[in-house]
Design a protein around this motif. Sequence first.
Motif, PDB file in Angstrom:
ATOM      1  N   VAL A 102      -1.798-112.075   4.555  1.00 50.16           N
ATOM      2  CA  VAL A 102      -2.261-111.127   3.536  1.00 50.16           C
ATOM      3  C   VAL A 102      -2.545-111.908   2.248  1.00 50.16           C
ATOM      4  CG1 VAL A 102      -1.724-109.035   2.251  1.00 50.16           C
ATOM      5  CG2 VAL A 102      -0.856-109.317   4.588  1.00 50.16           C
ATOM      6  N   GLU A 103      -3.805-111.952   1.884  1.00 45.40           N
ATOM      7  CA  GLU A 103      -4.240-112.714   0.708  1.00 45.40           C
ATOM      8  C   GLU A 103      -4.746-111.780  -0.378  1.00 45.40           C
ATOM      9  OE1 GLU A 103      -4.451-115.365  -0.906  1.00 45.40           O
ATOM     10  OE2 GLU A 103      -4.707-117.161   0.327  1.00 45.40           O
ATOM     11  N   ASP A 104      -4.570-112.200  -1.601  1.00 46.55           N
ATOM     12  CA  ASP A 104      -5.125-111.442  -2.715  1.00 46.55           C
ATOM     13  C   ASP A 104      -6.615-111.702  -2.864  1.00 46.55           C
ATOM     14  OD1 ASP A 104      -4.615-114.079  -3.385  1.00 46.55           O
ATOM     15  OD2 ASP A 104      -3.767-113.652  -5.345  1.00 46.55           O
ATOM     16  N   ILE A 105      -6.972-112.994  -2.855  1.00 43.96           N
ATOM     17  CA  ILE A 105      -8.359-113.341  -3.143  1.00 43.96           C
ATOM     18  C   ILE A 105      -8.729-114.642  -2.447  1.00 43.96           C
ATOM     19  CG2 ILE A 105      -7.726-114.534  -5.300  1.00 43.96           C
ATOM     20  CD1 ILE A 105     -10.347-113.372  -6.517  1.00 43.96           C
ATOM     21  N   ILE A 106      -9.924-114.690  -1.921  1.00 47.77           N
ATOM     22  CA  ILE A 106     -10.458-115.933  -1.377  1.00 47.77           C
ATOM     23  C   ILE A 106     -11.618-116.346  -2.266  1.00 47.77           C
ATOM     24  CG2 ILE A 106     -11.367-117.136   0.631  1.00 47.77           C
ATOM     25  CD1 ILE A 106     -10.288-114.860   2.350  1.00 47.77           C
ATOM     26  N   ASP A 107     -11.478-117.536  -2.806  1.00 42.58           N
ATOM     27  CA  ASP A 107     -12.489-118.037  -3.738  1.00 42.58           C
ATOM     28  C   ASP A 107     -13.279-119.124  -3.014  1.00 42.58           C
ATOM     29  OD1 ASP A 107     -13.918-119.045  -5.868  1.00 42.58           O
ATOM     30  OD2 ASP A 107     -12.295-118.867  -7.298  1.00 42.58           O
ATOM     31  N   ARG A 134     -12.881-111.072  -2.131  1.00 39.34           N
ATOM     32  CA  ARG A 134     -13.549-112.301  -1.705  1.00 39.34           C
ATOM     33  C   ARG A 134     -14.691-112.587  -2.674  1.00 39.34           C
ATOM     34  NH1 ARG A 134     -16.115-112.468   4.229  1.00 39.34           N
ATOM     35  NH2 ARG A 134     -17.472-110.919   3.268  1.00 39.34           N
ATOM     36  N   LYS A 135     -14.760-113.863  -3.090  1.00 39.29           N
ATOM     37  CA  LYS A 135     -15.846-114.275  -3.982  1.00 39.29           C
ATOM     38  C   LYS A 135     -16.966-114.926  -3.176  1.00 39.29           C
ATOM     39  CE  LYS A 135     -13.204-114.989  -8.221  1.00 39.29           C
ATOM     40  NZ  LYS A 135     -12.851-115.993  -9.246  1.00 39.29           N
ATOM     41  N   PRO A 136     -18.169-114.977  -3.736  1.00 44.83           N
ATOM     42  CA  PRO A 136     -19.338-115.466  -2.980  1.00 44.83           C
ATOM     43  C   PRO A 136     -19.172-116.862  -2.390  1.00 44.83           C
ATOM     44  CG  PRO A 136     -20.012-114.567  -5.099  1.00 44.83           C
ATOM     45  CD  PRO A 136     -18.531-114.538  -5.085  1.00 44.83           C
ATOM     46  N   ASN A 154     -18.739-113.761  -8.889  1.00 43.02           N
ATOM     47  CA  ASN A 154     -18.022-115.006  -9.156  1.00 43.02           C
ATOM     48  C   ASN A 154     -17.472-115.056 -10.584  1.00 43.02           C
ATOM     49  OD1 ASN A 154     -16.957-117.422  -8.521  1.00 43.02           O
ATOM     50  ND2 ASN A 154     -18.886-118.529  -8.369  1.00 43.02           N
ATOM     51  N   GLU A 155     -16.535-114.178 -10.851  1.00 39.61           N
ATOM     52  CA  GLU A 155     -15.904-114.125 -12.167  1.00 39.61           C
ATOM     53  C   GLU A 155     -14.403-114.207 -11.974  1.00 39.61           C
ATOM     54  OE1 GLU A 155     -17.326-111.143 -15.284  1.00 39.61           O
ATOM     55  OE2 GLU A 155     -18.292-110.448 -13.451  1.00 39.61           O
ATOM     56  N   PHE A 156     -13.708-114.722 -12.970  1.00 42.04           N
ATOM     57  CA  PHE A 156     -12.255-114.761 -12.867  1.00 42.04           C
ATOM     58  C   PHE A 156     -11.693-113.367 -13.094  1.00 42.04           C
ATOM     59  CE2 PHE A 156      -7.875-115.776 -13.967  1.00 42.04           C
ATOM     60  CZ  PHE A 156      -7.579-116.653 -12.948  1.00 42.04           C
ATOM     61  N   VAL A 157     -10.871-112.906 -12.166  1.00 44.00           N
ATOM     62  CA  VAL A 157     -10.337-111.547 -12.266  1.00 44.00           C
ATOM     63  C   VAL A 157      -8.812-111.567 -12.325  1.00 44.00           C
ATOM     64  CG1 VAL A 157     -12.299-110.438 -11.138  1.00 44.00           C
ATOM     65  CG2 VAL A 157     -10.398-111.268  -9.738  1.00 44.00           C
ATOM     66  N   VAL A 158      -8.274-110.521 -12.926  1.00 44.62           N
ATOM     67  CA  VAL A 158      -6.817-110.383 -13.026  1.00 44.62           C
ATOM     68  C   VAL A 158      -6.408-108.945 -12.694  1.00 44.62           C
ATOM     69  CG1 VAL A 158      -6.532-112.189 -14.784  1.00 44.62           C
ATOM     70  CG2 VAL A 158      -6.940-109.822 -15.503  1.00 44.62           C
TER      71      VAL A 158
HETATM   72  P1  XMP Z   1      -9.414-120.801  -3.045  1.00 42.45           P
HETATM   73  O1  XMP Z   1     -10.508-121.342  -3.933  1.00 42.45           O
HETATM   74  O2  XMP Z   1      -8.621-121.886  -2.405  1.00 42.45           O
HETATM   75  O3  XMP Z   1      -8.480-120.109  -4.095  1.00 42.45           O
HETATM   76  O4  XMP Z   1      -9.951-119.792  -2.084  1.00 42.45           O
HETATM   77  C1  XMP Z   1      -7.610-119.130  -3.756  1.00 42.45           C
HETATM   78  C2  XMP Z   1      -6.551-118.983  -4.805  1.00 42.45           C
HETATM   79  O5  XMP Z   1      -7.055-119.244  -6.118  1.00 42.45           O
HETATM   80  C3  XMP Z   1      -6.606-118.273  -7.020  1.00 42.45           C
HETATM   81  N1  XMP Z   1      -7.776-117.546  -7.567  1.00 42.45           N
HETATM   82  C4  XMP Z   1      -7.724-116.601  -8.501  1.00 42.45           C
HETATM   83  N2  XMP Z   1      -6.669-116.070  -9.158  1.00 42.45           N
HETATM   84  N3  XMP Z   1      -8.155-114.663 -10.352  1.00 42.45           N
HETATM   85  C5  XMP Z   1      -6.899-115.107 -10.093  1.00 42.45           C
HETATM   86  O6  XMP Z   1      -5.954-114.605 -10.685  1.00 42.45           O
HETATM   87  C6  XMP Z   1      -9.261-115.144  -9.742  1.00 42.45           C
HETATM   88  O7  XMP Z   1     -10.372-114.716 -10.026  1.00 42.45           O
HETATM   89  C7  XMP Z   1      -9.022-116.172  -8.762  1.00 42.45           C
HETATM   90  N4  XMP Z   1      -9.851-116.886  -7.961  1.00 42.45           N
HETATM   91  C8  XMP Z   1      -9.052-117.704  -7.241  1.00 42.45           C
HETATM   92  C9  XMP Z   1      -5.695-117.372  -6.235  1.00 42.45           C
HETATM   93  O8  XMP Z   1      -4.363-117.791  -6.427  1.00 42.45           O
HETATM   94  C10 XMP Z   1      -6.077-117.564  -4.799  1.00 42.45           C
HETATM   95  O9  XMP Z   1      -5.044-117.375  -3.858  1.00 42.45           O
END
Ligand code: XMP
Length: 184
Positions: A102-107, A134-136, A154-158
């Motif tokens: 379970v992941e919060d976000i994939i960048d 998920r980001k682009p 593709n923006e930083f989110v909280v």
């Molecule tokens: P990658 O690039 O490895 O990164 O997929 C995943 C981790 O990077 C953090 N991350 C964020 N944390 N807002 C955040 O608070 C964002 O927009 C963001 N983008 C990436 C996060 O810890 C994630 O598991």
Amino acid sequence: MYGDDIASVLITEEQIKAKVDELAELIAKRYSADAPEGDLLLVGVLKGAIFFMTDLAQALPIPTQLEFMAVSSYGSSTSSSGVVRILKDLDKDIAGRNVLIVEDIIDSGLTLSWLKRNLSTRNPASLEVVTLLRKPDALRTQVEVAHVGFDIPNEFVVGYGLDYAERYRDLPYIGTLDPKVYSV
Ligand code: XMP
Ligand code: MG
């Protein structure tokens, strides 16, 4: 609550709730409640996934067990390097279990792809991923994700578990941060 630090609300509390229910229904269809592998094992990635993980577990109409890992990817606070370090490992053996990360976000997807490789060496019966966001850039990585809540710009989110310098995790929605916050 955080003054004008939040520039905009990207995903509301209501939208998150609806999505969690939708994902729970899909995931429940995928795993049977009386599988020989035992209860579905949710592996949450700390700390960002905490709210998503607990809301998802409660929404799932099948029994689940909860385990947590904490990993840290070397790099700046707003971008990932792909070099991952385990800060807290699983307490239990996952061999033969159905595991859902379970992941919060994939960048970039680098953290997840490392984590999947790491967990797969422990011989789970199955290993899949659900991510709320998920980001682009993630689309360029090879890592397979079974369930995605929202594709976001593709923006930083909280918010809803996601932080900037450990703040804003307690917001009930996902928002973008005002650039002034980074520059202080
Ligand atoms: P990658 O690039 O490895 O990164 O997929 C995943 C981790 O990077 C953090 N991350 C964020 N944390 N807002 C955040 O608070 C964002 O927009 C963001 N983008 C990436 C996060 O810890 C994630 O598991
Ligand atoms: Mg973080």
